[in-house]
Design a protein around this motif. Structure first.
Motif, PDB file in Angstrom:
ATOM      1  N   ILE A   8       1.747  -7.472   4.953  1.00  9.18           N
ATOM      2  CA  ILE A   8       1.465  -6.117   4.491  1.00  9.18           C
ATOM      3  C   ILE A   8       2.728  -5.264   4.521  1.00  9.18           C
ATOM      4  N   VAL A   9       2.911  -4.505   3.441  1.00  9.39           N
ATOM      5  CA  VAL A   9       4.012  -3.556   3.383  1.00  9.39           C
ATOM      6  C   VAL A   9       3.410  -2.232   2.957  1.00  9.39           C
ATOM      7  N   MET A  10       3.585  -1.186   3.752  1.00 10.58           N
ATOM      8  CA  MET A  10       2.997   0.097   3.360  1.00 10.58           C
ATOM      9  C   MET A  10       3.866   1.281   3.699  1.00 10.58           C
ATOM     10  N   THR A  11       3.711   2.341   2.891  1.00 10.25           N
ATOM     11  CA  THR A  11       4.403   3.586   3.187  1.00 10.25           C
ATOM     12  C   THR A  11       3.401   4.500   3.871  1.00 10.25           C
ATOM     13  N   THR A  12       3.899   5.410   4.683  1.00 11.69           N
ATOM     14  CA  THR A  12       3.003   6.385   5.293  1.00 11.69           C
ATOM     15  C   THR A  12       3.782   7.613   5.724  1.00 11.69           C
ATOM     16  N   HIS A  13       3.062   8.723   5.806  1.00 10.49           N
ATOM     17  CA  HIS A  13       3.657   9.948   6.347  1.00 10.49           C
ATOM     18  C   HIS A  13       3.180  10.187   7.764  1.00 10.49           C
ATOM     19  N   ASP A  14       2.223   9.353   8.171  1.00  6.06           N
ATOM     20  CA  ASP A  14       1.575   9.545   9.453  1.00  6.06           C
ATOM     21  C   ASP A  14       2.316   8.715  10.501  1.00  6.06           C
ATOM     22  N   LEU A  15       3.139   9.379  11.323  1.00  9.92           N
ATOM     23  CA  LEU A  15       3.968   8.639  12.272  1.00  9.92           C
ATOM     24  C   LEU A  15       3.127   7.939  13.332  1.00  9.92           C
ATOM     25  N   GLY A  16       1.975   8.544  13.672  1.00  8.56           N
ATOM     26  CA  GLY A  16       1.062   7.898  14.618  1.00  8.56           C
ATOM     27  C   GLY A  16       0.580   6.576  14.052  1.00  8.56           C
ATOM     28  N   GLN A  17       0.200   6.607  12.778  1.00  3.79           N
ATOM     29  CA  GLN A  17      -0.248   5.387  12.121  1.00  3.79           C
ATOM     30  C   GLN A  17       0.887   4.363  12.065  1.00  3.79           C
ATOM     31  N   ALA A  18       2.085   4.842  11.795  1.00  6.37           N
ATOM     32  CA  ALA A  18       3.241   3.949  11.732  1.00  6.37           C
ATOM     33  C   ALA A  18       3.404   3.211  13.065  1.00  6.37           C
ATOM     34  N   ARG A  19       3.313   3.956  14.173  1.00  6.05           N
ATOM     35  CA  ARG A  19       3.446   3.331  15.492  1.00  6.05           C
ATOM     36  C   ARG A  19       2.304   2.363  15.780  1.00  6.05           C
ATOM     37  N   ARG A  20       1.087   2.759  15.376  1.00  7.96           N
ATOM     38  CA  ARG A  20      -0.083   1.904  15.641  1.00  7.96           C
ATOM     39  C   ARG A  20       0.014   0.564  14.932  1.00  7.96           C
ATOM     40  N   LEU A  21       0.495   0.564  13.685  1.00  4.92           N
ATOM     41  CA  LEU A  21       0.375  -0.637  12.866  1.00  4.92           C
ATOM     42  C   LEU A  21       1.639  -1.476  12.755  1.00  4.92           C
ATOM     43  N   ALA A  22       2.787  -0.832  12.848  1.00  2.22           N
ATOM     44  CA  ALA A  22       4.021  -1.516  12.442  1.00  2.22           C
ATOM     45  C   ALA A  22       4.398  -2.686  13.341  1.00  2.22           C
ATOM     46  N   SER A  23       4.802  -3.797  12.731  1.00  7.52           N
ATOM     47  CA  SER A  23       5.509  -4.815  13.497  1.00  7.52           C
ATOM     48  C   SER A  23       7.003  -4.672  13.224  1.00  7.52           C
TER      49      SER A  23
ATOM     50  N   LEU B  79       0.839  -1.193   0.000  1.00 12.60           N
ATOM     51  CA  LEU B  79       0.000   0.000   0.000  1.00 12.60           C
ATOM     52  C   LEU B  79       0.874   1.243   0.000  1.00 12.60           C
ATOM     53  N   ASP B  80       0.567   2.160  -0.921  1.00 10.62           N
ATOM     54  CA  ASP B  80       1.325   3.398  -0.998  1.00 10.62           C
ATOM     55  C   ASP B  80       0.485   4.515  -0.401  1.00 10.62           C
ATOM     56  N   GLU B  81       0.823   4.926   0.824  1.00 12.53           N
ATOM     57  CA  GLU B  81       0.092   5.983   1.528  1.00 12.53           C
ATOM     58  C   GLU B  81      -1.412   5.817   1.409  1.00 12.53           C
ATOM     59  N   PRO B  82      -1.957   4.725   1.922  1.00 12.75           N
ATOM     60  CA  PRO B  82      -3.387   4.480   1.715  1.00 12.75           C
ATOM     61  C   PRO B  82      -4.273   5.497   2.421  1.00 12.75           C
TER      62      PRO B  82
END
Lengths: 238, 234
Positions: free
Chosen positions: A185-200, A156-159
């Motif tokens: 799942i592999v995704m890019t994001t600019h949202d650091l909050g989202q990054a923390r919420r989802l990333a393993s 996903l590219d910045e979904p």
């Protein structure tokens, strides 16, 4: 049980266009499980890296190797673009399309379509022209269309770019479901909050190279490089 | 101005009385041009789409050639088809000269480049929009072409209608290969040319009005059948 197409290994991979190096050299191995977040400033090569993994970007050097032959691996991946691409068809036909391509039996297709329409909460829009949906609805539809063939790996590219809180939450819920169902799942994001919420685990891209990477809590809490630390604090990293 | 009024009156009279000759000529016009349209579309729509999505060595040359062929002079096409189909020509044995089939062949040659070129323009835009998705979904070349033709059908309709407009109003080529033979190859345009030459302006005008009405009628009918301008449809 279907054989896993993972792990994916990038060896010394780089992409050049018109004499400019977009990414590389990159060495990276995508582990078989989890949700990988790719972060980094604009132009650092996040999207290019994602496209290289998906196999839609021509690489100039190095290798990209799946655990299985490429043609086999291609059938088990899906990609969601930053701006959702809607086919000029109805919402239902957009969902049917990927299944039609692989000649899925009609009954099976219809069952999957109505199941997914319910999951993305667009049951009453099945006959509506997909191009008339709102931004959030388009992105949900694009995500459902990507997942309907049950891919092993989803890129996903910045979904959630340009989406509001409610739409972002809906997308994240769908991603969590997919992850629980075993989708990589592999995704890019600019949202650091989202990054923390989802990333393993996470990857930090800078100037076309991998600046840092590692499993999630440490990656964010104890950044391994000064640039990553600055980026995570919200400083502008150029 | 008098001629126009007389023409209108004559046209009205011809249509109202369902003049047998007029009906026959109009139907032949429709038959020739619609057949040419169907054949040309079957060639040009996939060809134009293919040119939009396939990268090959002489692509640019092919596209410029196609655009140049749009302006092909019908008289020259007629002449070449005439030579090919004449008794001494390579296809003389088929005995096609001065038949509606010869006229269809000439019209197909004239409108195929036009339809293909407009198709190419329209499909290029749609392909730019769909490109990433169709590549990502791992589609075959054939699936890409079908998807584009299906989803771009509205643009393709415009391309086809432009071709039909050129075919039904064309006179130079079909005059040469058809011969304007009464009860055999006379169509609206060649009849108009003939009547004008004979000085029967009223009849010529009447035929002209019927031709225009026919062209508009076919356009509306096709639009209505394919429901293009309905709300919410592409």
């Amino acid at each position: 049980m279907v054989t896993s197409i993972l792990p994916l290994v990038l060896e010394n991979t780089s992409v050049r266009r018109r004499g400019k190096r977009l990414i590389g050299p990159v060495d990276y191995a995508l582990a078989p499980e989890g949700l990988t977040i790719i972060i980094g400033p604009n132009g650092s090569g996040k999207t290019t890296l994602l496209r290289v993994m998906h196999g839609v970007e021509r690489i100039s050097e190095g290798r990209v190797r799946w655990a299985v032959p490429d043609e086999h691996a291609q059938h088990h991946q899906a990609y969601v673009f930053q701006t959702p691409i809607m086919l000029r068809r109805s919402v239902g036909d957009n969902l049917r399309y990927p299944l039609h391509l692989v000649k899925t039996p009609r009954a099976e297709t219809e069952a999957a379509v109505s199941d997914w329409l319910e999951r993305i909460d667009l049951q009453d829009r099945m006959k509506l022209q997909a191009t008339r949906l709102s931004g959030g609805e388009k992105q949900r539809l694009a995500l459902a269309r990507a997942l309907i063939r049950r891919p092993q790996v989803l890129f996903l590219d910045e979904p959630c770019a340009n989406l509001d809180g409610a739409s972002t939450r809906a997308i994240e819920a769908l991603l969590s479901d997919a992850l629980a169902a075993g989708t990589r799942i592999v995704m890019t994001t600019h949202d650091l909050g989202q990054a923390r919420r989802l990333a393993s685990d996470a990857v930090f891209m800078l100037h076309g190279k991998i600046g840092a990477s590692g499993p999630a809590p440490q990656f964010f809490d104890a950044p391994e490089s000064a640039e990553l630390g600055a980026f995570l604090r919200g400083d502008i990293v150029a | 101005m008098n001629d126009i009024y007389e023409g209108l009156a004559a046209a009205f009279w011809l249509v109202m009385t369902l003049d047998a000759d007029l009906i026959e000529i109009s139907l032949r016009s429709l038959q020739v041009s619609l057949t040419a349209l169907v054949i040309a579309s079957a060639i040009a729509l996939p060809l134009g789409t293919l040119l939009a999505i396939r990268r090959f060595r002489y692509r640019r040359l092919t596209i410029s050639l196609l655009n140049a062929l749009m302006g092909l002079p019908p008289v020259v096409v007629g002449l070449i088809v005439y030579i090919l189909l004449s008794r001494s020509g390579p296809f003389g044995v088929l005995g096609l000269l001065f038949t509606p089939t010869a006229m269809i062949i000439a019209q197909v040659i004239i409108i195929t480049p036009l339809i293909a070129s407009i198709t190419h323009q329209a499909m290029r835009e749609l392909w730019a929009e769909y490109h990433d998705l169709l590549i990502s979904l791992n589609t075959s070349g054939r699936q890409r072409i079908t998807t584009l033709i299906l989803d771009g059908r509205r643009n393709l309709l415009t391309a086809s209608l432009a071709g039909f407009g050129r075919a039904i109003g064309e006179v130079g080529a079909i005059m040469i290969v058809g011969g304007n033979i009464d009860n055999a190859t006379r169509v609206l345009t060649t009849a108009i040319a003939l009547e004008t030459g004979r000085g029967d302006f009223a009849l010529a005008l009447a035929l002209g009005f019927v031709l225009i009405a026919l062209a508009i009628g076919v356009n509306i009918a096709i639009h209505w059948l394919s429901r293009t301008e309905r709300e919410g449809r592409w």
